[in-house]
Scaffold this motif. Structure first.
Motif, PDB file in Angstrom:
ATOM      1  N   ASN A  34      16.796   0.788  -1.975  1.00 20.54           N
ATOM      2  CA  ASN A  34      16.484   1.910  -2.876  1.00 20.54           C
ATOM      3  C   ASN A  34      16.281   3.183  -2.069  1.00 20.54           C
ATOM      4  O   ASN A  34      16.813   4.243  -2.398  1.00 20.54           O
ATOM      5  N   ASP A  35      15.514   3.080  -0.986  1.00 21.15           N
ATOM      6  CA  ASP A  35      15.316   4.257  -0.142  1.00 21.15           C
ATOM      7  C   ASP A  35      16.624   4.680   0.520  1.00 21.15           C
ATOM      8  O   ASP A  35      16.929   5.871   0.603  1.00 21.15           O
ATOM      9  N   LEU A  36      17.387   3.688   0.984  1.00 20.74           N
ATOM     10  CA  LEU A  36      18.654   4.036   1.639  1.00 20.74           C
ATOM     11  C   LEU A  36      19.601   4.745   0.657  1.00 20.74           C
ATOM     12  O   LEU A  36      20.278   5.715   1.023  1.00 20.74           O
ATOM     13  N   VAL A  89       0.961  -7.561   4.599  1.00 19.31           N
ATOM     14  CA  VAL A  89       0.516  -6.291   4.015  1.00 19.31           C
ATOM     15  C   VAL A  89       1.507  -5.202   4.387  1.00 19.31           C
ATOM     16  O   VAL A  89       1.823  -5.023   5.569  1.00 19.31           O
ATOM     17  N   ARG A  90       2.011  -4.488   3.360  1.00 16.37           N
ATOM     18  CA  ARG A  90       2.880  -3.345   3.675  1.00 16.37           C
ATOM     19  C   ARG A  90       2.022  -2.097   3.764  1.00 16.37           C
ATOM     20  O   ARG A  90       1.453  -1.643   2.771  1.00 16.37           O
ATOM     21  N   ALA A  91       1.948  -1.542   4.978  1.00 21.36           N
ATOM     22  CA  ALA A  91       1.164  -0.339   5.243  1.00 21.36           C
ATOM     23  C   ALA A  91       1.996   0.900   4.956  1.00 21.36           C
ATOM     24  O   ALA A  91       3.214   0.824   4.846  1.00 21.36           O
ATOM     25  N   PRO A 140       6.992   0.489   6.815  1.00 31.71           N
ATOM     26  CA  PRO A 140       8.110   1.127   6.133  1.00 31.71           C
ATOM     27  C   PRO A 140       8.831   2.162   7.004  1.00 31.71           C
ATOM     28  O   PRO A 140       8.273   2.641   7.997  1.00 31.71           O
ATOM     29  N   LYS A 141      10.066   2.467   6.629  1.00 30.45           N
ATOM     30  CA  LYS A 141      10.817   3.624   7.148  1.00 30.45           C
ATOM     31  C   LYS A 141      10.837   3.710   8.671  1.00 30.45           C
ATOM     32  O   LYS A 141      10.678   4.779   9.247  1.00 30.45           O
ATOM     33  N   VAL A 142      11.007   2.561   9.316  1.00 27.31           N
ATOM     34  CA  VAL A 142      11.088   2.539  10.779  1.00 27.31           C
ATOM     35  C   VAL A 142      12.502   2.947  11.193  1.00 27.31           C
ATOM     36  O   VAL A 142      13.481   2.437  10.648  1.00 27.31           O
ATOM     37  N   VAL A 192       9.607  -5.004   9.750  1.00 28.29           N
ATOM     38  CA  VAL A 192       9.898  -3.583   9.528  1.00 28.29           C
ATOM     39  C   VAL A 192      10.956  -3.414   8.443  1.00 28.29           C
ATOM     40  O   VAL A 192      11.875  -4.220   8.304  1.00 28.29           O
ATOM     41  N   MET A 193      10.768  -2.341   7.667  1.00 27.27           N
ATOM     42  CA  MET A 193      11.741  -1.965   6.649  1.00 27.27           C
ATOM     43  C   MET A 193      12.868  -1.196   7.334  1.00 27.27           C
ATOM     44  O   MET A 193      12.615  -0.250   8.080  1.00 27.27           O
ATOM     45  N   ILE A 194      14.085  -1.631   7.066  1.00 31.31           N
ATOM     46  CA  ILE A 194      15.256  -0.900   7.543  1.00 31.31           C
ATOM     47  C   ILE A 194      15.792  -0.185   6.309  1.00 31.31           C
ATOM     48  O   ILE A 194      16.366  -0.814   5.403  1.00 31.31           O
ATOM     49  N   GLU A 195      15.557   1.122   6.234  1.00 27.55           N
ATOM     50  CA  GLU A 195      15.839   1.834   4.984  1.00 27.55           C
ATOM     51  C   GLU A 195      16.128   3.311   5.169  1.00 27.55           C
ATOM     52  O   GLU A 195      16.211   4.054   4.195  1.00 27.55           O
ATOM     53  N   THR A 196      16.274   3.733   6.418  1.00 25.79           N
ATOM     54  CA  THR A 196      16.639   5.123   6.679  1.00 25.79           C
ATOM     55  C   THR A 196      18.020   5.135   7.331  1.00 25.79           C
ATOM     56  O   THR A 196      18.367   4.201   8.061  1.00 25.79           O
ATOM     57  N   LEU A 236       0.845  -1.197   0.000  1.00 26.66           N
ATOM     58  CA  LEU A 236       0.000   0.000   0.000  1.00 26.66           C
ATOM     59  C   LEU A 236       0.879   1.244   0.000  1.00 26.66           C
ATOM     60  O   LEU A 236       0.370   2.357  -0.077  1.00 26.66           O
ATOM     61  N   GLU A 237       2.206   1.048   0.093  1.00 32.54           N
ATOM     62  CA  GLU A 237       3.093   2.206   0.256  1.00 32.54           C
ATOM     63  C   GLU A 237       3.646   2.738  -1.064  1.00 32.54           C
ATOM     64  O   GLU A 237       2.896   3.210  -1.913  1.00 32.54           O
ATOM     65  N   ASP A 238       4.958   2.584  -1.284  1.00 34.42           N
ATOM     66  CA  ASP A 238       5.598   3.327  -2.358  1.00 34.42           C
ATOM     67  C   ASP A 238       5.143   2.973  -3.777  1.00 34.42           C
ATOM     68  O   ASP A 238       5.307   3.776  -4.686  1.00 34.42           O
ATOM     69  N   SER A 239       4.599   1.775  -3.986  1.00 33.65           N
ATOM     70  CA  SER A 239       4.184   1.435  -5.349  1.00 33.65           C
ATOM     71  C   SER A 239       2.751   1.893  -5.639  1.00 33.65           C
ATOM     72  O   SER A 239       2.223   1.614  -6.717  1.00 33.65           O
TER      73      SER A 239
HETATM   74 MG    MG Z   1      11.058   1.885   0.750  1.00 38.97          MG
END
Ligand code: MG
Ligand code: COA
Length: 290
Positions: free
Chosen positions: A154-156, A67-69, A95-97, A123-127, A35-38
């Protein structure tokens, strides 16, 4: 540590009904319904409704449904979690935790949304900040549903301006830190995506690299990537043969109570027995009927 196979974790845009349907026949271990970046801002609500319908409708067999919120800090995050809670997927991916407090808030939001205690939180590790709080984030596994880290390179890359060239040399530190923190707390660790859908050879190299770092599997963006991830991240025949030999040797009456023995000329300790048992459990789960 879970013995559930998570070799191939396929993202699909929640707005793409065709992909949600197609996924019922794809051999991915995990489906990440996004449900997030795409999903574009205008399509967020429609995507949420479609994902809820798809999850409630079922038909995904033994595939793990996550489900990705959107993040709690966005206008959609809380409603995504409430909607997901009503549909009862296996778990939620956030995402982005970047901090332990966020994990606790997510876990509380899941409880409020009616997720059972058995549901999982990934959790996404991306920051960049997540990597400085990584141990505390992972330690939330002791008091919340947290059970997996998913790298978002990609976010990182966007945040750090690092480039994924040269065998991902710029990402060695993040790749290591995330898997070390995950293992310190018994979490699954899933590698980031490989963007070049047409480059099958490149994907295989990157899957092998993830495996060598210790990852359990890879996040994927296209059905054509599933088979490669499934084969690279599955326990190999040699690994399984060794694991079975170690288990059988420790089970012999003459080895009862021993902490270290010799199996086919090589040392085996109780830690090897533990890993062998996990490996066989993963292989059995891969073989289990849909
Ligand atoms: Mg991301
Ligand atoms: N999950 C399930 N099915 C998928 C899929 C996915 N991630 N990506 C493609 N498909 C399906 C298509 O719907 C199509 O189905 P069909 O044969 O029944 O028509 C088939 O696979 C072939 O697709 P293709 O034409 O090669 O790709 P595309 O141009 O339709 O889509 C992308 C390309 C990149 C837009 C698409 O793969 C995608 O959305 N990937 C996931 C992106 C994502 O979720 N990103 C967020 C995390 S990084």
């Amino acid at each position: 540590m879970s013995a559930r196979p998570r070799r191939s974790c396929l993202y699909m845009p929640g707005a793409n009904v065709k992909a949600l349907e197609k996924a019922k026949t794809l051999p991915a271990d995990v489906l990440l319904l996004d449900l997030e970046d795409s999903v574009a801002p205008e399509a967020k609500e429609a995507a949420r409704a479609q994902v809820v319908n798809a999850v409630k409708g079922g038909g995904y067999g033994k595939r793990e449904i996550i489900v990705r919120a959107n993040a709690l800090a966005t206008p959609w995050g809380r409603d995504d979690i409430v909607a997901a809670g009503s549909a009862k997927p296996d778990g939620l991916l956030a995402p982005k935790v970047s901090s332990a407090e966020e994990v606790v808030a997510l876990d509380n939001a899941m409880t409020a949304a009616g997720f059972p205690d058995t549901a999982t939180l990934w959790v996404m590790i991306e920051t960049p900040r997540a990597f400085f709080n990584i141990a505390e984030i992972a330690a939330c596994a002791r008091k919340t549903r947290l059970s997996a880290f998913v790298l978002g390179l990609n976010d990182l890359a966007k945040e750090t301006r690092a480039r994924a060239t040269n065998g991902r040399a710029a990402f060695y530190a993040p790749l290591s830190l995330a898997v070390l923190a995950a293992r310190a707390e018994g979490l699954s660790a899933i590698d980031g995506v490989f963007n070049d859908i047409a480059d099958g050879a490149g994907l295989e190299v990157e899957c092998r690299q993830g495996l060598e770092f210790g990852y359990d599997g890879k996040t994927l963006i296209h059905p054509s990537q599933i088979e490669t991830a499934n084969s690279v991240f599955a326990p190999s025949e040699e690994e399984l043969a060794r694991a079975r030999a170690v288990i059988a040797a420790f089970a012999l009456p003459e080895n009862a109570g021993k902490g270290v023995i010799k199996v086919d000329g090589k040392m085996a300790e109780l830690l090897h027995l533990e890993e062998a048992t996990r490996l066989v459990a993963v292989a059995d789960a891969i073989e289990a009927p849909a």
